[in-house]
Scaffold this active site. Structure first.
Site, PDB file in Angstrom:
ATOM      1  N   ALA A  56      -5.733  -2.365  59.884  1.00  0.00           N
ATOM      2  CA  ALA A  56      -7.204  -2.887  60.223  1.00  0.00           C
ATOM      3  C   ALA A  56      -6.549  -2.443  61.654  1.00  0.00           C
ATOM      4  CB  ALA A  56      -6.746  -4.335  60.027  1.00  0.00           C
ATOM      5  N   LYS A  57      -8.225  -2.975  62.109  1.00  0.00           N
ATOM      6  CA  LYS A  57      -8.010  -2.548  64.321  1.00  0.00           C
ATOM      7  C   LYS A  57      -6.905  -3.281  64.560  1.00  0.00           C
ATOM      8  CE  LYS A  57     -11.158  -1.232  66.099  1.00  0.00           C
ATOM      9  NZ  LYS A  57     -11.442  -0.150  67.710  1.00  0.00           N
ATOM     10  N   ARG A  58      -6.161  -4.020  63.785  1.00  0.00           N
ATOM     11  CA  ARG A  58      -5.314  -5.395  64.942  1.00  0.00           C
ATOM     12  C   ARG A  58      -4.125  -4.304  64.597  1.00  0.00           C
ATOM     13  NH1 ARG A  58      -5.903  -7.866  59.826  1.00  0.00           N
ATOM     14  NH2 ARG A  58      -4.771  -6.320  58.115  1.00  0.00           N
ATOM     15  N   ASP A  59      -3.833  -3.544  63.640  1.00  0.00           N
ATOM     16  CA  ASP A  59      -2.651  -2.475  63.847  1.00  0.00           C
ATOM     17  C   ASP A  59      -2.867  -1.562  65.339  1.00  0.00           C
ATOM     18  OD1 ASP A  59      -1.584  -3.829  61.554  1.00  0.00           O
ATOM     19  OD2 ASP A  59      -3.542  -3.010  60.138  1.00  0.00           O
TER      20      ASP A  59
END
Ligand code: GLU
Length: 326
Positions: free
Chosen positions: A257-260
């Site tokens: 996900a984007k948080r990665d």
């Protein structure tokens, strides 16, 4: 576990995409909720490879019934093109296909297979599950309301959802990568209270209307395939061939996900500084994905045509792809 199909209704509405023909088709069906990340791009490449190596057309369908972020569709399509993926005919959009969903619901309704559901999400979670019902199945609270009970509930909630009165608790599909897979079927939502057609209905109606006979997508959707195949069968529509491909996971072992961090082409280009052109970023991404699929060696120049020549479903790694690699 076969279900009698409903009396034949009108032929599935033709899509705005290419006309149905005998070739069959595969598809990629992104939700335009944000930029595609490397895991989504990997799934798109796999869907393209499966279709293109089996003589099928390849269609692009934007699933824009909800979760739409302005500009996301254009960026998603541009990213797919930048990898070298192509598709046949115009892109179709679910927001333009409501008539087909309404028609399918009407047909189910005419067969007595639709009921109004007044439950809130909280009520469903709190309700005791029905005996023998699999975990997570709708407990059936609104299934057999009397007319008087329905009137009472409508006074409190005027926008009920519509649910399928399912006649099976499970259904079996065949998946190219997973073999026979049996999963739960319950009284799934067909239309939400706000009038939005439910994903499970829309996907079934669209795949049939577009002549899609091969569904390649992330294996987070494997458990949805039985209820979709069941619904297709009820509607007298063909069940496609499925290939649920392994997902990309982030370093924490959760779905990428984007948080990665930098996982979209735009973020990767930013992260690598001013030197990276969009073309260089796309080439890097395609090569990274190809290596993860064991279709190329690290450092080897890669193009999708070459991957098509090398692709074999039997050689596909079945474990999730962890990105970035440890
Ligand atoms: N639109 C769904 C997603 O982006 C995919 C649905 C499908 O392939 O059936 O997760």
């Amino acid at each position: 576990m076969t279900e009698p199909a409903l009396p034949a209704g009108p032929a599935p509405a033709p899509s705005s995409g290419p006309h149905r023909d005998d070739e069959g088709a595969g598809r990629f069906a992104p939700s335009p909720s944000g930029d595609l990340h490397l895991g989504n791009l990997r799934t798109a490449l796999l869907a393209w490879l499966f279709a293109r190596t089996t003589g099928r057309r390849f269609l692009l369908r934007v699933e824009d019934l909800d979760r739409v972020r302005p500009g996301a569709e254009d960026r998603q399509l541009a990213d797919l093109r930048s990898l070298g993926l192509d598709w046949d005919g115009p892109v179709s959009r679910q927001s333009q296909r409501r008539a087909g969903y309404d028609e399918a619901i009407d047909r189910l309704d005419a067969a007595g297979l639709v009921y109004e559901c007044f439950c809130t999400r909280k009520e469903i979670l709190r309700a005791p599950s029905a005996p023998h019902a699999p975990d997570g199945a709708y407990p059936g609270t609104c299934r057999d309301l009397t007319a008087a009970e329905r009137t009472e509930r409508r006074a409190v909630r005027s926008d009920p959802a519509l649910r399928l009165r399912a006649g099976a608790a499970g259904f079996t599909v065949t998946d190219v990568l997973h073999g026979e897979y049996t999963g739960m079927v319950d009284d799934l939502v067909l239309r939400r209270g706000d009038g939005t057609p439910a994903y499970n209905l829309a996907v079934v109606v669209d795949d049939a209307a577009q002549g899609i006979d091969q569904v390649v997508r992330g294996d987070d959707l494997l458990s949805s395939a039985p209820r979709q195949a069941y619904l297709a069968t009820l509607l007298g529509l063909p069940v496609p061939e499925y290939a649920h491909v392994p997902l990309a996971l982030g370093p924490q072992g959760k779905r990428l996900a984007k948080r990665d961090g930098a996982v979209t082409l735009a973020d990767l280009a930013d992260a690598s500084g001013t030197a990276a052109t969009p073309e260089a970023t796309a080439a890097w991404a395609l090569s990274t994905i190809a290596v993860s699929l064991r279709l190329a060696e690290p450092g080897e120049p890669v193009a999708v045509e070459m991957l098509r020549d090398r692709f074999s479903p039997a050689a596909l790694p079945l474990e999730p792809w962890v990105y970035p690699p440890a």
